[in-house]
Design a protein around this motif. Structure first.
Motif, short mmCIF file in Angstrom:
data_model
loop_
_atom_site.label_atom_id
_atom_site.label_comp_id
_atom_site.label_asym_id
_atom_site.label_seq_id
_atom_site.Cartn_x
_atom_site.Cartn_y
_atom_site.Cartn_z
N ALA A 139 0.81 -1.21 0.00
CA ALA A 139 0.00 0.00 0.00
C ALA A 139 0.84 1.26 0.00
N SER A 140 2.12 1.15 0.34
CA SER A 140 3.00 2.33 0.37
C SER A 140 4.35 1.97 -0.24
N PRO A 141 4.38 1.73 -1.54
CA PRO A 141 5.64 1.35 -2.19
C PRO A 141 6.70 2.43 -2.05
N SER A 142 7.94 2.00 -1.85
CA SER A 142 9.05 2.96 -1.69
C SER A 142 10.33 2.31 -2.18
N THR A 143 11.03 3.00 -3.07
CA THR A 143 12.30 2.48 -3.58
C THR A 143 13.41 2.67 -2.55
N GLY A 144 13.21 3.55 -1.58
CA GLY A 144 14.25 3.80 -0.60
C GLY A 144 14.15 2.95 0.65
N ARG A 145 13.17 2.08 0.72
CA ARG A 145 12.95 1.27 1.91
C ARG A 145 13.50 -0.14 1.69
N ARG A 146 14.23 -0.63 2.66
CA ARG A 146 14.76 -2.00 2.61
C ARG A 146 13.82 -2.91 3.39
N VAL A 147 13.49 -4.06 2.81
CA VAL A 147 12.56 -5.01 3.45
C VAL A 147 13.25 -6.35 3.60
N PHE A 148 13.14 -6.92 4.78
CA PHE A 148 13.71 -8.24 5.04
C PHE A 148 12.61 -9.18 5.49
N SER A 149 12.26 -10.14 4.64
CA SER A 149 11.33 -11.21 4.99
C SER A 149 12.15 -12.43 5.39
N ILE A 150 12.13 -12.76 6.65
CA ILE A 150 12.98 -13.83 7.15
C ILE A 150 12.56 -15.17 6.55
N GLY A 151 11.26 -15.39 6.43
CA GLY A 151 10.80 -16.64 5.84
C GLY A 151 11.30 -16.82 4.41
N ALA A 152 11.21 -15.77 3.60
CA ALA A 152 11.68 -15.85 2.22
C ALA A 152 13.18 -16.12 2.17
N TYR A 153 13.92 -15.46 3.05
CA TYR A 153 15.38 -15.64 3.11
C TYR A 153 15.74 -17.08 3.45
N LEU A 154 14.94 -17.70 4.30
CA LEU A 154 15.20 -19.08 4.70
C LEU A 154 14.58 -20.11 3.76
N GLY A 155 13.92 -19.64 2.71
CA GLY A 155 13.31 -20.56 1.77
C GLY A 155 12.00 -21.15 2.24
N LYS A 156 11.33 -20.46 3.18
CA LYS A 156 10.06 -20.93 3.71
C LYS A 156 8.90 -20.30 2.94
N HIS A 157 7.80 -21.02 2.89
CA HIS A 157 6.63 -20.58 2.14
C HIS A 157 5.38 -20.73 3.02
N PRO A 158 4.29 -20.05 2.67
CA PRO A 158 3.05 -20.28 3.39
C PRO A 158 2.69 -21.76 3.40
N GLY A 159 2.35 -22.26 4.55
CA GLY A 159 2.10 -23.69 4.72
C GLY A 159 3.22 -24.38 5.45
N ASP A 160 4.44 -23.79 5.40
CA ASP A 160 5.54 -24.30 6.21
C ASP A 160 5.37 -23.82 7.64
N ASN A 161 6.06 -24.46 8.56
CA ASN A 161 6.02 -24.02 9.95
C ASN A 161 6.60 -22.61 10.05
N PRO A 162 5.81 -21.60 10.46
CA PRO A 162 6.30 -20.22 10.45
C PRO A 162 6.99 -19.78 11.73
N HIS A 163 7.09 -20.64 12.73
CA HIS A 163 7.64 -20.24 14.03
C HIS A 163 9.16 -20.26 13.99
N LEU A 164 9.72 -19.44 13.12
CA LEU A 164 11.15 -19.48 12.80
C LEU A 164 12.03 -19.05 13.96
N TRP A 165 11.54 -18.19 14.82
CA TRP A 165 12.33 -17.67 15.93
C TRP A 165 12.57 -18.71 17.01
N TYR A 166 11.94 -19.87 16.90
CA TYR A 166 12.18 -20.96 17.84
C TYR A 166 13.28 -21.91 17.34
N ASN A 167 13.89 -21.59 16.22
CA ASN A 167 15.03 -22.36 15.72
C ASN A 167 16.29 -21.52 15.88
N PRO A 168 17.19 -21.89 16.80
CA PRO A 168 18.39 -21.07 17.01
C PRO A 168 19.21 -20.85 15.75
#
Length: 336
Positions: A139-168
């Protein structure tokens, strides 16, 4: 054998009769994690300023000085991480901090949308856990904003276990990426961010010791869990999670577990096949309550965990250390 029934329903939500009632919750990136390290939150000067006041995104991350990065984190566990790593050079707003708020079902507010629009750096869990953040970003696109999706970085997708912060290992991978992002956003202060990383690693030494202790003394022990929130940590600790995956996944998503999985879970606890039962303290349904009562009747220690940092003003390592201590105590009580 005890019989468990789920009777909770929500009008207009077919297929989700057991939706949670809040008491108001081998990837390439992981291999890049630094061996033997997990994040720590720095004590002392790096305080969680906006994390304590940002419940429900009540305040916007307004930049006060040119060298401070405005950061918005979808949840307070990732907000704590970036706050520790960024120190005085970040101004962090965590949107979901309230224990009564389910990140899955969070409905964004105008203040949250404004904060995201003004942010220079946004962190979201991803993997379908906080899709509302993706909508705010779109809703607010910006070329100057950096976005980090942890799930995408780890190769996770909707339907995978999303509780990533419980994995050290996943948290270490996320920490590595956040450190690199901060240095890219503020190149002149790379040395400062390197120092912050060293401080967070040192501050988390106690938690690393707790993890190592449980792995050393309790690996292989059978445990049960009402939800998939505990899957990553159980695996990391070497515990044998015996609960039916179909049961844990359904409860995590607020759905009715298959009848066969309920029967299997009931049989396991009735036969005292688990030394400990883990449950999500931020959820309360007829089914999870019955499961906890069944464990208690069979003298199986029960330990609760939470999806978000509790209390909200605590640091990541304070919160997680308490959870590990409770788990260790339960394992000691449930020892054969």
């Amino acid at each position: 054998m005890d019989k468990l029934r789920c009777t909770i329903g929500r009008p207009g939500r077919p297929g989700r009769r057991c939706r949670r009632a809040r008491t108001r919750q081998g990837c390439p990136a992981a291999r890049r994690a630094r061996p033997g390290r997990w994040l720590g939150s720095a004590a002392g000067p790096v305080a969680l300023t906006m994390l304590a006041t940002g419940c429900g995104a009540g305040a916007t991350a307004t930049q006060q000085r040119s060298d401070v990065i405005n950061v918005v984190a979808a949840e307070n566990f990732w907000g704590s991480v970036v706050s520790q790593l960024g120190g005085a050079h970040v101004r962090v707003l965590s949107i979901v901090t309230n224990p009564n708020t389910d990140p899955h079902d969070y409905e964004s507010s105008a203040s949250a949308a404004r904060a995201v629009a003004e942010a220079g750096y946004v962190i979201q869990n991803g993997a379908g856990y906080d899709d509302w953040m993706s909508k705010l970003l779109a809703a607010s696109p910006s070329t100057g904003r950096r976005v980090f999706s942890i799930g995408a970085y780890l190769g996770k997708h909707p339907g995978d276990n999303p509780h990533l912060w419980y994995n050290p290992d996943y948290v270490t991978a996320a920490e590595n990426h956040i450190e690199a992002d901060l240095k890219a956003l503020d190149p002149s202060d790379k040395a400062y961010f390197t120092a912050r990383r060293k401080a967070t690693d040192a501050a988390f030494a106690g938690v690393r010791a707790q993890l190592a202790q449980i792995r050393r003394t309790d690996a292989g022990r059978p445990v049960a869990s009402t939800e998939s929130i505990f899957v990553y940590l159980a695996r990391y600790l070497g515990l044998t999670l015996i609960s039916p995956p179909a049961f844990m996944n359904a409860v995590s998503e607020g759905n009715d577990p298959p009848a066969a999985s309920v029967a299997e879970m009931t049989r396991q606890l009735s036969a005292r096949q688990a030394d400990v039962l883990v449950y999500n303290k931020q959820t309360a349904t007829a089914l999870t309550t019955s499961i906890r009562e069944l464990a208690a009747r069979n003298h199986i220690p029960v330990v609760g965990v939470t999806e978000t940092i509790q209390p909200p003003g605590a640091s990541f390592e304070q919160w997680f250390s308490r959870e590990l201590a409770a788990l260790q105590q339960a394992l000691n009580q449930g020892a054969p």
